[in-house]
Design a protein around this motif. Sequence first.
Motif, PDB file in Angstrom:
ATOM      1  N   ILE A 189      59.345  28.694  44.444  1.00 43.95           N
ATOM      2  CA  ILE A 189      58.727  29.438  43.369  1.00 43.95           C
ATOM      3  C   ILE A 189      57.342  28.869  43.090  1.00 43.95           C
ATOM      4  O   ILE A 189      57.136  27.652  43.100  1.00 43.95           O
ATOM      5  N   VAL A 190      56.383  29.760  42.882  1.00 40.92           N
ATOM      6  CA  VAL A 190      55.040  29.387  42.424  1.00 40.92           C
ATOM      7  C   VAL A 190      54.845  30.111  41.103  1.00 40.92           C
ATOM      8  O   VAL A 190      54.706  31.342  41.072  1.00 40.92           O
ATOM      9  N   ALA A 191      54.881  29.374  40.004  1.00 44.07           N
ATOM     10  CA  ALA A 191      54.937  29.978  38.675  1.00 44.07           C
ATOM     11  C   ALA A 191      53.753  29.524  37.831  1.00 44.07           C
ATOM     12  O   ALA A 191      53.687  28.358  37.446  1.00 44.07           O
ATOM     13  N   PRO A 192      52.813  30.414  37.519  1.00 40.90           N
ATOM     14  CA  PRO A 192      51.721  30.049  36.612  1.00 40.90           C
ATOM     15  C   PRO A 192      52.268  29.756  35.218  1.00 40.90           C
ATOM     16  O   PRO A 192      53.284  30.330  34.820  1.00 40.90           O
ATOM     17  N   PRO A 193      51.612  28.869  34.459  1.00 44.50           N
ATOM     18  CA  PRO A 193      50.363  28.182  34.787  1.00 44.50           C
ATOM     19  C   PRO A 193      50.553  26.879  35.570  1.00 44.50           C
ATOM     20  O   PRO A 193      49.579  26.280  35.992  1.00 44.50           O
ATOM     21  N   ASP A 194      51.812  26.418  35.755  1.00 41.38           N
ATOM     22  CA  ASP A 194      52.014  25.170  36.493  1.00 41.38           C
ATOM     23  C   ASP A 194      51.558  25.291  37.943  1.00 41.38           C
ATOM     24  O   ASP A 194      50.983  24.356  38.507  1.00 41.38           O
ATOM     25  N   GLY A 195      51.827  26.429  38.561  1.00 37.22           N
ATOM     26  CA  GLY A 195      51.503  26.620  39.963  1.00 37.22           C
ATOM     27  C   GLY A 195      50.421  27.658  40.156  1.00 37.22           C
ATOM     28  O   GLY A 195      50.124  28.456  39.264  1.00 37.22           O
ATOM     29  N   ALA A 196      49.838  27.658  41.354  1.00 36.08           N
ATOM     30  CA  ALA A 196      48.797  28.634  41.697  1.00 36.08           C
ATOM     31  C   ALA A 196      48.990  29.053  43.147  1.00 36.08           C
ATOM     32  O   ALA A 196      49.119  28.202  44.031  1.00 36.08           O
ATOM     33  N   MET A 197      48.999  30.369  43.401  1.00 37.24           N
ATOM     34  CA  MET A 197      49.244  30.862  44.751  1.00 37.24           C
ATOM     35  C   MET A 197      48.125  30.497  45.704  1.00 37.24           C
ATOM     36  O   MET A 197      48.371  30.190  46.880  1.00 37.24           O
ATOM     37  N   SER A 198      46.885  30.508  45.240  1.00 40.11           N
ATOM     38  CA  SER A 198      45.776  30.138  46.118  1.00 40.11           C
ATOM     39  C   SER A 198      45.926  28.692  46.594  1.00 40.11           C
ATOM     40  O   SER A 198      45.721  28.383  47.771  1.00 40.11           O
ATOM     41  N   ASP A 199      46.313  27.802  45.670  1.00 38.89           N
ATOM     42  CA  ASP A 199      46.548  26.406  46.040  1.00 38.89           C
ATOM     43  C   ASP A 199      47.721  26.294  46.999  1.00 38.89           C
ATOM     44  O   ASP A 199      47.689  25.514  47.969  1.00 38.89           O
ATOM     45  N   TYR A 200      48.777  27.061  46.725  1.00 36.78           N
ATOM     46  CA  TYR A 200      49.987  26.964  47.539  1.00 36.78           C
ATOM     47  C   TYR A 200      49.715  27.386  48.978  1.00 36.78           C
ATOM     48  O   TYR A 200      50.125  26.705  49.929  1.00 36.78           O
ATOM     49  N   MET A 201      49.026  28.497  49.155  1.00 31.71           N
ATOM     50  CA  MET A 201      48.733  28.968  50.516  1.00 31.71           C
ATOM     51  C   MET A 201      47.825  27.988  51.245  1.00 31.71           C
ATOM     52  O   MET A 201      47.998  27.738  52.444  1.00 31.71           O
ATOM     53  N   GLU A 252      49.062  52.630  39.585  1.00 32.66           N
ATOM     54  CA  GLU A 252      49.084  51.500  38.654  1.00 32.66           C
ATOM     55  C   GLU A 252      50.519  51.065  38.369  1.00 32.66           C
ATOM     56  O   GLU A 252      51.426  51.887  38.277  1.00 32.66           O
ATOM     57  N   ALA A 253      50.730  49.752  38.240  1.00 33.40           N
ATOM     58  CA  ALA A 253      52.086  49.252  38.019  1.00 33.40           C
ATOM     59  C   ALA A 253      52.053  47.973  37.199  1.00 33.40           C
ATOM     60  O   ALA A 253      51.026  47.292  37.112  1.00 33.40           O
ATOM     61  N   ASP A 254      53.197  47.667  36.592  1.00 36.41           N
ATOM     62  CA  ASP A 254      53.340  46.393  35.889  1.00 36.41           C
ATOM     63  C   ASP A 254      54.269  45.488  36.698  1.00 36.41           C
ATOM     64  O   ASP A 254      54.877  45.908  37.686  1.00 36.41           O
ATOM     65  N   ILE A 255      54.406  44.243  36.262  1.00 34.99           N
ATOM     66  CA  ILE A 255      55.184  43.271  37.030  1.00 34.99           C
ATOM     67  C   ILE A 255      56.668  43.619  37.073  1.00 34.99           C
ATOM     68  O   ILE A 255      57.280  43.533  38.151  1.00 34.99           O
ATOM     69  N   PRO A 256      57.328  44.020  35.963  1.00 28.61           N
ATOM     70  CA  PRO A 256      58.750  44.391  36.082  1.00 28.61           C
ATOM     71  C   PRO A 256      58.992  45.488  37.115  1.00 28.61           C
ATOM     72  O   PRO A 256      59.977  45.444  37.859  1.00 28.61           O
ATOM     73  N   THR A 257      58.099  46.464  37.188  1.00 26.04           N
ATOM     74  CA  THR A 257      58.243  47.532  38.179  1.00 26.04           C
ATOM     75  C   THR A 257      58.120  46.986  39.589  1.00 26.04           C
ATOM     76  O   THR A 257      58.895  47.349  40.488  1.00 26.04           O
ATOM     77  N   LEU A 258      57.162  46.091  39.800  1.00 24.79           N
ATOM     78  CA  LEU A 258      56.972  45.488  41.118  1.00 24.79           C
ATOM     79  C   LEU A 258      58.186  44.646  41.517  1.00 24.79           C
ATOM     80  O   LEU A 258      58.631  44.699  42.670  1.00 24.79           O
ATOM     81  N   VAL A 259      58.733  43.892  40.582  1.00 27.35           N
ATOM     82  CA  VAL A 259      59.887  43.045  40.884  1.00 27.35           C
ATOM     83  C   VAL A 259      61.081  43.905  41.297  1.00 27.35           C
ATOM     84  O   VAL A 259      61.755  43.616  42.291  1.00 27.35           O
ATOM     85  N   ARG A 260      61.346  44.967  40.555  1.00 24.85           N
ATOM     86  CA  ARG A 260      62.488  45.827  40.886  1.00 24.85           C
ATOM     87  C   ARG A 260      62.326  46.464  42.263  1.00 24.85           C
ATOM     88  O   ARG A 260      63.309  46.650  42.992  1.00 24.85           O
ATOM     89  N   ALA A 261      61.098  46.784  42.639  1.00 25.75           N
ATOM     90  CA  ALA A 261      60.856  47.450  43.916  1.00 25.75           C
ATOM     91  C   ALA A 261      60.892  46.486  45.093  1.00 25.75           C
ATOM     92  O   ALA A 261      61.288  46.866  46.205  1.00 25.75           O
ATOM     93  N   ILE A 262      60.498  45.234  44.867  1.00 25.36           N
ATOM     94  CA  ILE A 262      60.320  44.289  45.969  1.00 25.36           C
ATOM     95  C   ILE A 262      61.523  43.383  46.161  1.00 25.36           C
ATOM     96  O   ILE A 262      61.931  43.098  47.293  1.00 25.36           O
ATOM     97  N   LEU A 276      57.297  35.705  37.732  1.00 25.41           N
ATOM     98  CA  LEU A 276      56.250  34.682  37.714  1.00 25.41           C
ATOM     99  C   LEU A 276      55.624  34.516  39.096  1.00 25.41           C
ATOM    100  O   LEU A 276      54.410  34.302  39.217  1.00 25.41           O
ATOM    101  N   SER A 277      56.433  34.613  40.141  1.00 29.80           N
ATOM    102  CA  SER A 277      55.879  34.535  41.491  1.00 29.80           C
ATOM    103  C   SER A 277      54.965  35.732  41.773  1.00 29.80           C
ATOM    104  O   SER A 277      53.912  35.593  42.402  1.00 29.80           O
ATOM    105  N   VAL A 278      55.363  36.911  41.308  1.00 29.16           N
ATOM    106  CA  VAL A 278      54.492  38.085  41.459  1.00 29.16           C
ATOM    107  C   VAL A 278      53.200  37.872  40.677  1.00 29.16           C
ATOM    108  O   VAL A 278      52.105  38.196  41.157  1.00 29.16           O
TER     109      VAL A 278
END
Length: 306
Positions: A189-201, A252-262, A276-278
């Motif tokens: 898991i990469v969860a802001p604000p503790d984590g950052a996806m750019s740093d992780y990659m 246009e979409a929000d995060i809950p919609t993206l999570v349910r789809a992905i 949080l990962s999204v």
Amino acid sequence: MKQPPPDDIAFDKTPVAPGKVETVAPGVRRLIAANPGPFTFTGSCSYIVGSGKVAIIDPGPDDPAHIASLLEAVRGETVSHIFVSHTHRDHSDGVAPLKAATGADVMAAGPHQAARPLHIGEINPLDASSDHDFRPDTELPDGAVVTGPDWTVEAIATPGHTANHMVFALKEAGALFTADHIMAWSTSIVAPPDGAMSDYMASLAKLRGRPETIYLPGHGAPAREAPRFLESYIRHRQGREASILHRLRKGEADIPTLVRAIYIGIDPRLMGPAGLSVLAHLEDLVTRGVVVTEGVPSVSGRYWVA
């Protein structure tokens, strides 16, 4: 979130009981804490490196039974160093009782820190799992090398999961202790604000070309095809970004919609962390100018392709 590795990459799937000492690589013993869960799998892995004068990597939670098992495993030996990968409590909380019992030098990147400041009104959802009291005796810079009589440990800064995350390479075994940066049982898991996806990659890419052939993670079994396993992790994250962009190109979409789809078939307990990962992906995409949102990226925001 939980995403099993490809079936064609070999890793040991044999369950290991908490408190059982097992040799997992030359000069490396492992004990697993009795703290199983959706984030910890069968429990946190603690590693003993060397013999006679040893180091312990990630003491795990402050669980008296686990600490007692560690001390029993090194009975008659001297613990000279305690290495800590990062300051989530399932890795660092056991430092205080272990240091009190051994007097070992505690080594880590530094105290807990977030990848970015909190936005106005934002609450850190993982704050309770962060060990804000942790202070190492020695702060390790990237590339620092620490030696014992029969072991050589290199500290490698790998921010992303947390800002102060480190992995540790053991030269003699060709092994990399990957903590929560790379795990064989799931993706991290990469969860802001503790984590950052750019740093992780960037931290994943940093490990390309290294000589280690085995990953010893903070949770789960060893991965013994390290270079291929690393590439599977990178491809997974690239695929997750592509899935987000695919959904956003439909509108246009929000995060809950993206999570349910992905995240099809996800453990309901992981829906929040999946969001949080999204968010971490979206923060990176907004910074790169690929995705747009109103104001700063947030769990409650709406997003669209620029």
